[in-house]
Write an enzyme that holds these catalytic residues in place. Structure first.
Site, short mmCIF file in Angstrom:
data_model
loop_
_atom_site.label_atom_id
_atom_site.label_comp_id
_atom_site.label_asym_id
_atom_site.label_seq_id
_atom_site.Cartn_x
_atom_site.Cartn_y
_atom_site.Cartn_z
N ASP A 1 42.40 40.02 42.81
CA ASP A 1 41.62 38.78 42.03
C ASP A 1 41.08 40.48 41.41
O ASP A 1 41.37 39.88 39.46
CB ASP A 1 40.98 38.42 42.86
CG ASP A 1 41.10 37.15 43.05
OD1 ASP A 1 41.85 37.12 45.02
OD2 ASP A 1 41.31 36.32 42.69
N LYS B 1 41.48 37.80 48.23
CA LYS B 1 41.18 37.46 49.49
C LYS B 1 41.01 37.70 50.57
O LYS B 1 41.04 38.68 51.18
CB LYS B 1 41.94 35.79 49.60
CG LYS B 1 41.02 35.13 50.76
CD LYS B 1 40.49 34.95 50.26
CE LYS B 1 40.44 33.43 48.95
NZ LYS B 1 38.94 33.22 48.50
#
Lengths: 345, 345
Positions: free
Chosen positions: B233, B244
């Protein structure tokens, strides 16, 4: 609340699959009913399975019609086989079954054997309850005031038909006046942490937060965990410990983050016949437990899933093993030999 | 299947919260609708959020009535703020918003700005799709025939509005004729692995088994995993990677078991302004995502739960980062500087 209760000719259990939504008690009159309840995890937790196994043999024995001891023992063996086949990993079950077998063999008359088996099953239950209370008191010394303790799966009265193992230690530390905070992992696939540990911690009034299994590493890496404490299903002679799937992961994370990792278990969980964890049988359960959560599908239909129910934590990851016979560390082989020799169940 | 599609005056998305049970497409005509869809994870995955963010700005711009550029840009800033506030961790979103802002500022006339913003959003989408295909081809070189590859969360077309990152690498290796097996973690709390990765792997006809997050360690310790590959991310200048929740755990387990751990991400995920992962903002989401699964309660009522949605994997745990600009290893700082300089988005 009593997880397992002997009612003279039947056993009353709290159906753990229905918690926390419903508190449903089941009365089981036949050993086959207990076998089914163990397989379906209505009773679960290594010490509780051992206790239920003892009662199952007693119930089976009460129903045997044979009048000669030889015939009786032959039929009892069949009962024992059915109970032994329920779940392979926890050591408390085969140990309880061996103990029941010895109790049966020690008496001559069939009616006396039945009485002896009932007494023996009750004794197993009482001793397991005492052992878990004792180990919890010993283990509580390791827990300091203000600690955040991370635990996995469920190890309280439900799992032990006694005081608790890992959760017993947490409970004792709290009863001694220490202010603790617990991080409880939900413990997929069957959510014993979210459903049972959360329910018990709420009952005990111990502050806690529920997290998913995947979050333990986050909180450890942030310095928010002071120790990890888990139960056990079988401990080999060298200290290698089989416990609920995910335990090995927590142990590796704890070591990486310099956090003590404790295993709490009664001596009945120790299997000195196995040299190492590699020999511990690991139960694989239905893929449906992974692809569904409480009956609701969470994945596309027809896919493959794997479901090992336990993993093995090698002893170098374990800071100490807490038993009613004392707290032991490396070299585990020596400590286990000593404790098992002193207090052989 | 298209995760995100521009329809001239609205955006069509596949509602990822309803997969795999239902394939529902939503047509969103206002930037607020996209903001809500991002918050609710109807669109998710760092690259896909960036793409959706670009289209949200375009939609917002089309609705602005102002005739002067200054007034237009003022109103556009408000639209941008709303989109930026949806989710904090993925870097692709603020980067896309910056790029849209620059595109608006570069043009004089308001009607021309609107056209430029639509073009820019489409360009972001196309470039992200190309980047993910390119990095997947590069990364596939690391995957050998016969490998069992473990992956986490969801990183295919759904997550990228393109070819995929970690799942793109797996896909490419398979398209090159390598026979792979995938272990896909379910990825609690929101089950992107069980719901989305399983759905995509089934579509791609790639053999896989679903496991719970807590089982990854078991299979790694048994020697059944050849490499781990995940998406990202946000990647800091030193290679520290936010992804995650649960990714850090997989990286620690991989290192312990001498298994290569790869991160696959387009360059838009790299945030060279952050020196290390400690500065990456981590989103905490609703505790209800932990205490409930698809609306069904799994824990006692009223308990506390924590829900960090991401964790940071420090760069020493990462064997290589796969980008469309090349595959880099330690020292990441140098590699990232070089790649980002060459291909600055």
């Amino acid at each position: 609340m009593k997880a397992v209760e002997w009612l003279g000719d039947r056993v009353r259990i709290l159906d753990q699959t229905q918690l926390p939504q419903k508190e449903v008690y089941l009365e089981l009159g036949r050993h086959q009913d207990i076998a089914s309840a163990i397989k379906a995890l209505k009773i679960r937790g290594a010490p509780a399975i051992g206790v239920a196994g003892g009662y199952a043999i007693a119930l089976g024995a009460l129903k045997i019609k044979a009048s000669s001891k030889a015939e009786f023992l032959h039929e009892l063996k069949d009962v024992t086989r059915q109970i032994a086949a329920t779940r392979p990993t926890a050591h408390n079950l085969p140990l309880a079954l061996e103990r029941m077998q010895r109790a049966a063999e020690a008496v001559k008359d069939v009616e006396q054997i039945k009485k002896a088996l009932v007494s023996e099953a009750i004794a197993i239950h009482n001793e397991e309850a005492e052992a878990t209370l004792k180990l919890s008191k010993l283990g509580a010394e390791l827990i300091k005031d203000g600690f955040t303790v991370l635990t996995h799966c469920n190890t309280g009265p439900l799992a032990t038909a006694g005081y608790g193992t890992a959760l017993g230690v947490i409970r004792q530390a709290t009863e001694q006046g220490k202010k603790l905070r617990v991080l409880a992992t939900e413990t997929r696939p069957l959510l014993q942490g979210a459903r049972l540990t959360a329910w018990e911690l709420k009952e005990f009034n111990i502050p806690f937060s529920l997290i998913t299994d995947s979050m333990a590493g986050y909180f450890m890496s942030k310095g928010e965990v002071d120790c990890v404490i888990v139960g056990a299903d079988r401990i080999a002679a060298n200290g290698d410990t089989a416990n609920k799937i995910g335990t090995y992961t927590l142990a590796v994370l704890a070591k990486e983050n310099n956090i003590p990792f404790y295993v709490a278990a009664p001596i009945t969980t120790i299997d000195p016949a196995l040299a190492s964890g590699a020999q511990i049988p690991i139960e694989f359960r239905s893929p449906g437990e992974v692809t569904h959560i409480q009956g609701v599908p969470i994945a596309p239909k027809g896919i493959e899933a794997l479901n090992p129910a336990f993993d093995v934590t090698p002893h170098p990851f374990i800071t100490a093993i807490i038993t009613e016979g004392g707290i032991i560390g490396e070299p585990y082989e020596e400590g286990i030999k000593k404790i098992y020799g002193n207090l052989s169940p």
